[in-house]
Each structure stands twice: as structure tokens, then as C-alpha cells.
Motif scaffolding. Structure first.
Motif, PDB file in Angstrom:
ATOM      1  N   HIS A 194       3.507  -5.269  -7.663  1.00  0.00           N
ATOM      2  CA  HIS A 194       3.169  -5.957  -6.563  1.00  0.00           C
ATOM      3  C   HIS A 194       3.381  -5.434  -5.233  1.00  0.00           C
ATOM      4  O   HIS A 194       2.808  -5.815  -4.259  1.00  0.00           O
ATOM      5  CB  HIS A 194       4.022  -7.343  -6.545  1.00  0.00           C
ATOM      6  N   THR A 195       3.885  -4.123  -5.204  1.00  0.00           N
ATOM      7  CA  THR A 195       3.979  -3.414  -3.930  1.00  0.00           C
ATOM      8  C   THR A 195       2.650  -2.896  -3.317  1.00  0.00           C
ATOM      9  O   THR A 195       2.731  -2.702  -2.276  1.00  0.00           O
ATOM     10  CB  THR A 195       5.041  -2.164  -4.227  1.00  0.00           C
ATOM     11  N   SER A 196       1.789  -3.103  -4.385  1.00  0.00           N
ATOM     12  CA  SER A 196       0.413  -2.541  -3.991  1.00  0.00           C
ATOM     13  C   SER A 196      -0.127  -3.361  -2.789  1.00  0.00           C
ATOM     14  O   SER A 196      -1.065  -2.962  -2.252  1.00  0.00           O
ATOM     15  CB  SER A 196      -0.632  -2.510  -5.220  1.00  0.00           C
ATOM     16  N   ILE A 197       0.398  -4.475  -2.677  1.00  0.00           N
ATOM     17  CA  ILE A 197      -0.043  -5.538  -1.772  1.00  0.00           C
ATOM     18  C   ILE A 197      -0.084  -4.840  -0.520  1.00  0.00           C
ATOM     19  O   ILE A 197      -0.676  -5.028   0.677  1.00  0.00           O
ATOM     20  CB  ILE A 197       0.366  -6.720  -1.561  1.00  0.00           C
ATOM     21  N   PHE A 198       0.858  -3.803  -0.035  1.00  0.00           N
ATOM     22  CA  PHE A 198       1.174  -2.987   0.972  1.00  0.00           C
ATOM     23  C   PHE A 198       0.272  -1.851   1.201  1.00  0.00           C
ATOM     24  O   PHE A 198       0.532  -1.191   2.058  1.00  0.00           O
ATOM     25  CB  PHE A 198       2.607  -2.427   1.266  1.00  0.00           C
ATOM     26  N   CYS A 199      -0.283  -1.339   0.245  1.00  0.00           N
ATOM     27  CA  CYS A 199      -1.113  -0.060   0.159  1.00  0.00           C
ATOM     28  C   CYS A 199      -2.719  -0.176   0.103  1.00  0.00           C
ATOM     29  O   CYS A 199      -3.081  -1.258  -0.013  1.00  0.00           O
ATOM     30  CB  CYS A 199      -0.622   0.487  -1.293  1.00  0.00           C
TER      31      CYS A 199
END
Length: 316
Positions: free
Chosen positions: A241-246
Motif C-alpha cells: 500500500h506504500t505505493s500510493i506515495f510513489c
């Protein structure tokens, strides 16, 4: 904005949440994971109106910040999406009213929560949790920008990228071609685990893949790492879910169920990820283990590791 609303404190298996003057739940303040299924253990019928609530909050307008979820993945799915426009609707002295079983002092002991809120210019002094039924003269309720298991809105994608831009530099994107594999092998508790994931690590390590245990990284480190790599692999986990920042990522995920959890699909769409989910037919379901909701075993873990590696390489 709602006038003369009232707040019922968090109380499992009892009515809690925000209610309008007549005692009806403010549905935009409720988190749903299906059209009529609440995300949390929440009852929505109180049976009385605001005029029967004796206690009144200090004067002023509050902003509703939803329920604070202390789990990393659910913080990104359930909590943070309510803050998508906080910088536009909040003034310096406006308090953010939340529901939680704990106080802001507790939340801010979780580094990823304190860091995420710091990136929004928020400290624990900006939040309030009430411990009794309380009337609110004015409360602003901004709808969430992600509905668990149901839908995501482009506002959350933009919001995530805005936060990410404060962490990584554009020149850092895709600067490292060494693939990475996110592993859960060191976790002592989680939603799910592959009991012999270390065998996958060994094979991928021999192929030149960097093995990452995301729980050892800060939020900033996770975002910078994911942004910098051209090929990302891993077993299913909240760290994706960290990909939302990438920037848009190329992800190859080892799925532990034949069905893809819709939260991953939603995040992939909002982040514009190119994602592949691989479910091996050989995946075995084990009896529940202490600390884990589900446990899996791969009898041919080495073969599966090579399959995953080949899938990732074909997308490069």
C-alpha cells in the motif's frame, strides 16, 4: 457541515460515531467495507436526539478525522484517506475530532503515524478524542477518499503523491535496477504468513535480488526504496500500500489466495501501478498459527521463486 450534531465515543458492540440533531447516523462519517457493512464493530442506532445529550464540546468548529487504525495497512486504507483535503479545510486552531480506543499520545508512539501526520503539518495537539456523549455545535465531515474493499477516488491518488513528493526526490526514481523482494519471514504476527518463505528468499538472493523486511524500515525509507527500484516483488502484505506515495510502480506479487484482495486493486489503480498477482496452484493452507490469521506452505518454494522472478523480469 453539520450543526447541533453529537458524538458517541468508541464502544465495541454499542452505538458510537457521529449523529445528526435528530439522532440519525451521519453516514459520510461511517467507514463501510460493503454497502451496509461497517468496517468497525459499530452500531448506528442510538434512539435519541441531540437535545438529550447533556455535555457540550467547547465552542468552535471541529473537523471529523474518522477512526484511527493503528495497523500500518489499515491506517493507509481506512484512516489516512479521510485527510485528503485537510490542508484546504483546516485553520491552525481547528481541532480534529476522531474515534479511537486510545488517546493521541498512544497513536503518536507509532512512528509511521507520527510521520504521516507530521507530513501534513499535524501534531498530537491537533487531535481530540472525547470520552462521553457530546454535542457539537459545528462539525465538518469530509467523505473518505477510499472505501475499503469497494472504491478509491482519484483525490486519494493525488493526495498520496503529494505526500510522497515531500519524501523522495524526482531524481531518485528508478535509479536502481536491482530487484527487491519484500518478505514477511521475520514477522512474529501478521494477517498471513508463508511458513517457508525463507526458501523463496534463498533462491531469489541467488538471482541477485535484494531481500527486504519492510517492518525494519521507517515510512520515509520505505517510500524512497520503493520509488528507487525498477522491479518490486513480494508476498502479499500491507507494505504494498506504500505505493500510493510513489510514482507508478512495476509490482509482481506472490498472492496467497486465488482471489486478489480488492484493496490492492484499488491502490494499484490510484497509483497507476503495473501489477501482476501470481497464485501458485501448489499453495497449501495450514491450520491457524499463533500470531497469524492464516498460514500457508509452498512444497515447491524454489520453483515458485523462479516463476516469480521470471514474471518480474518479463515486465522489465
Amino acid at each position: 457541515m453539520f450543526h447541533d450534531a453529537f458524538y458517541m465515543p468508541y464502544a465495541p458492540k454499542r452505538a458510537w460515531g457521529l449523529f445528526d440533531a435528530s439522532g440519525h447516523p451521519i453516514r459520510s462519517a461511517v467507514d463501510f467495507r460493503a454497502p451496509n457493512v461497517c468496517t468497525y464493530d459499530q452500531l448506528l442506532e442510538v434512539g435519541f436526539a441531540s437535545d438529550l445529550v447533556a455535555y457540550e464540546a467547547a465552542a468552535g468548529t471541529y473537523i471529523y478525522g474518522g477512526t484511527i487504525n493503528l495497523h500500518f495497512g489499515h491506517f493507509l486504507i481506512n484512516t489516512l484517506p479521510r485527510f485528503w483535503n485537510i490542508s484546504r479545510i483546516r485553520t491552525p486552531n481547528t481541532r480534529i475530532l476522531c474515534h479511537s480506543s486510545s488517546a493521541p499520545d498512544v497513536w503518536f508512539n507509532f512512528p509511521f503515524i507520527s510521520r504521516a501526520f507530521a507530513l501534513l503539518g499535524l501534531t498530537k495537539r491537533d487531535f481530540v478524542v472525547l470520552d462521553r456523549p457530546t454535542r457539537l455545535r459545528n462539525v465538518v465531515v469530509a467523505g473518505t477518499s477510499l472505501e475499503e474493499q469497494q472504491a478509491g477516488y482519484r483525490a486519494y491518488g493525488r493526495f498520496g503523491r503529494e505526500i510522497g513528493s515531500r519524501i523522495y526526490k524526482p531524481d531518485d526514481v528508478d535509479q536502481n535496477t536491482v530487484p527487491i523482494y519484500y518478505s514477511k519471514s521475520r514477522l512474529r504476527s501478521s494477517v498471513g504468513i508463508i511458513t517457508n518463505e525463507a526458501e523463496i528468499e534463498d533462491v531469489l538472493r541467488d538471482q541477485g535480488v535484494d531481500i527486504i523486511h519492510p517492518e525494519t524500515l521507517s515510512l520515509d525509507e520505505q517510500v524512497r526504496l520503493m520509488s528507487s527500484r525498477t522491479s518490486i516483488m513480494g508476498s502479499t502484505g500491507s507494505f504494498f500500500h506504500t505505493s500510493i506515495f510513489c510514482p507508478p510502480r512495476r509490482i509482481t506479487c506472490l498472492n496467497v489466495t486465488s482471489q486478489i484482495n480488492s484493496n490492492y486493486v484499488i491502490i494499484d489503480a490510484l497509483a497507476a501501478n503495473a501489477a501482476t498477482y501470481h497464485y501458485p496452484d501448489s499453495m497449501q493452507v495450514l491450520d491457524q498459527m499463533d500470531g497469524y490469521l492464516t498460514a500457508r506452505f509452498l512444497p515447491n518454494a524454489a520453483d515458485v521463486a523462479l516463476e516469480l522472478f521470471d514474471l518480474a523480469r518479463s515486465k522489465s
